[in-house]
Design a protein around this motif. Structure first.
Motif, PDB file in Angstrom:
ATOM      1  N   THR A  44       8.093  37.900  23.235  1.00 30.09           N
ATOM      2  CA  THR A  44       8.070  36.659  24.013  1.00 30.09           C
ATOM      3  C   THR A  44       8.357  35.406  23.191  1.00 30.09           C
TER       4      THR A  44
ATOM      5  N   THR B 140       9.208  32.200  26.497  1.00 30.82           N
ATOM      6  CA  THR B 140       8.415  33.031  27.404  1.00 30.82           C
ATOM      7  C   THR B 140       6.942  32.984  27.042  1.00 30.82           C
TER       8      THR B 140
ATOM      9  N   SER C 189       8.473  35.560  33.674  1.00 37.49           N
ATOM     10  CA  SER C 189       7.708  34.396  33.234  1.00 37.49           C
ATOM     11  C   SER C 189       8.019  33.160  34.062  1.00 37.49           C
TER      12      SER C 189
END
Lengths: 381, 202
Positions: free
Chosen positions: A213, A267, A371
């Motif tokens: 992420t 993210t 997300s």
């Protein structure tokens, strides 16, 4: 000539180095409903991504224009099954602006309580789904759903329905909250932080989560503002824009809370901003439960059925869990809205999807989409 | 925030000869708007975004409104008001916390003169929303980078949010049409033979 790749190339004429066009969805578990992305891939990297909408389109706006003002209310919570209460509020807010209706203070407090409960269950779900998209099948999502269930029980107790509350009215709420219900909310507020702690401890420092992420799907602040992105996605880029602070609608000016912002717009920030927002929502809930005054929740003289606002227009917006949810209404003096328009936060937040997915792997594009937090009922309307 | 009249005066001072009129809003919301002629619309939009006092950096909401031709009676004189399509933009400033400033543009009519300048080059937020207005209302946006249908399928012919849109009969299909459905099907067929251009989708 035995490998899968060889067979694929034999059957399709696909050669090493060609770009692969992939239609992902509409029925794909990672698209959160019936959403399709036409992706062009160079190896595993995304070089083009075009979202395709409309699989759930039922022209809600047209339906609402053929019905009375009140009849549109139950449709608004069906836009987004995770945010029924805030969608109801946004619509009621727009009609109240159009007619100049005052809302009793107790109703404003009740709306705040319901909106913040909506926000924590939406964010808990989103975090669960996102971790699921990253490949952590089952457990974290079910932890989040366990918490969501507690909030849905509260919604059921007050409105009779878990998700489709149809609870707000023009100038207040449909039912009053009983003291037992408020005590149950207080119990949830007291217990919820332990879930957040657990969830953060379980996942926030996880090496796989971090590498999947951080630095992925980076959105820049000026780009996000220009593209109309709102809500937690905008705040993750570092812009402290929250309508609860900016417009100060309802009684939000009475509560102390802060607006968490991200620094990178990736993210990871979008995920963390939501977890932090849950904690702020709990703060608001605690204050609202302490201060909620007695009194009516709906002025009996406020007109519901047969409402005929005088000719004019109004745009009302509130901070929904996914961003700015707004309703634009034009009245020609008749019993039906002449124009009924929903400003869908999910659809507009997707404007930058292609930009932030370019150059990422397809697996990361799935996480980026997760997300952003979309619900297709509201994207397609 | 400055009044809508003050904004109009500053626009007129910057763009002499531009068509800008204040449209007053009768509702208690008092969100008045500016109707902008299409010739200067793109330049005015860019100015609204870049102006230091306003800096309307966010285009929140874009929507279409259909105004069919209608008969109005003023001072006991009947006249026909020509129809048009209107596009409404709600602008806010995130940096200055201002808004909304509402601007609107009108097409010449509802049939052939339906082109308006796209504001997507100024606010990217208009990209999907202008596509939606094109899809559901039939307003063409000149200068839009990717003007395709967004909610209806590509082969669809009509614009369902127009007020005189007639849904094709097969949307109400029943094995043996009777009563209301049969009556509606007949009525729709008559309407469609009267206006052959209104042939629906698939």
């Amino acid at each position: 000539m035995n490998t899968v790749a060889d067979l694929f190339s034999e059957n399709t004429g696909f050669r090493e180095g060609d770009l692969l066009e992939l239609s992902m969805g509409p029925h794909h578990p990672s698209t959160h409903g019936v959403f399709r992305m036409n992706v062009t891939l160079d190896g595993e990297r995304v070089v083009r991504l075009k979202p395709v909408f409309g699989y759930l389109h039922r022209n809600h706006e047209k339906i609402a224009e053929g019905n009375s003002y009140l009849a549109a209310m139950p449709y608004t919570d069906r836009l987004d099954y995770l945010a029924g209460m805030t969608n109801n509020w946004a619509y009621a807010h727009a009609v109240e602006k159009l007619c100049g209706v005052e809302v009793p203070v107790r109703a404003e407090y009740l709306r705040v309580i319901l909106a913040e409960l909506t926000r924590i269950q939406n964010h808990a779900c989103l975090c669960g789904f996102l971790v699921q998209d990253l490949g952590a099948s089952g457990t974290p999502l079910m932890y989040a759903f366990r918490e969501r269930e507690k909030v849905l029980d509260l919604f059921e107790a007050i409105s009779g329905s878990r998700m489709m509350g149809n609870f707000q009215r023009f100038g207040g709420c449909r039912e009053d909250a009983k003291p037992e219900w408020l005590a149950a909310v207080a119990k949830l507020v007291a217990e919820f932080p332990s879930f957040l702690d657990e969830f953060e401890e379980l996942l926030a420092g996880n090496e796989i989560i971090l590498s999947r992420t951080q630095g992925i799907g980076v959105m820049k602040a000026d780009q996000a503002v220009n593209a109309g992105v709102t809500g937690p996605v905008l705040r993750s880029t570092g812009v402290a824009h929250d309508l609860r602070k900016v417009d100060r609608y309802g009684v939000y000016s009475r509560f102390e809370f802060s607006v968490p912002v991200g620094a990178h717009g990736d993210t990871y920030d979008r995920y963390m901003v939501r977890l932090l927002e849950c904690r702020e929502s709990l703060k608001i809930l605690a204050q609202a439960l302490k201060d909620i005054p007695d009194g009516p929740v709906l002025d009996p003289k406020a007109k519901q059925k047969g409402l005929r606002p005088k000719a004019g227009e109004a745009y009302g917006r509130i901070e929904g869990p996914k961003g700015e949810i707004g309703f634009y209404l034009i009245s020609d003096g008749g019993p039906n809205p002449y124009r009924f328009r929903i400003r869908p936060p999910s659809l507009i937040n997707l404007t930058l999807l292609e930009d932030i997915c370019l150059g990422q792997t397809l697996a990361d594009a799935v996480a980026v989409l997760g997300s952003i937090d979309i619900v297709l009922g509201e994207v397609d309307r | 925030m400055e009044t809508i009249e003050a904004i109009r005066d500053r626009i007129l001072a910057t763009f002499p000869g531009a068509e800008v009129t204040v449209v007053l809003n009768g509702s208690p919301s008092a969100q008045h708007s500016l109707r902008i002629g299409k010739a200067h619309a793109l330049a005015i939009a860019r100015w609204l975004r870049n102006d230091e006092a306003l800096s309307l950096d966010q285009c929140s909401n874009v929507t279409g409104v259909d105004w069919p031709e209608r008969e109005v009676t003023e001072n006991k004189v009947k006249r026909i008001e020509p129809g048009c399509l209107e596009v409404v933009y709600h602008l806010y400033s995130i940096s200055k916390r201002l808004g909304p400033v509402v601007i609107r543009m009108r097409t010449g009519n509802r049939t052939d003169d339906v082109t308006l300048p796209s504001l997507t080059p100024v606010w990217r937020a208009c990209e999907f929303q202008e596509r939606e207005v094109f899809d559901l209302f039939g307003v063409h946006f000149g200068g839009h980078p990717d003007l395709r249908r967004i909610l209806m399928w590509d082969e669809f012919k009509d614009h369902p949010m127009r007020r005189d849109y007639v849904a094709p009969d097969d949307f109400d299909w029943e094995p043996t049409p009777h009563d209301d459905v049969l009556a509606r099907a007949k009525e729709n067929r008559e309407k469609r033979t009267a206006a052959p251009a209104k042939e629906g989708g698939a």
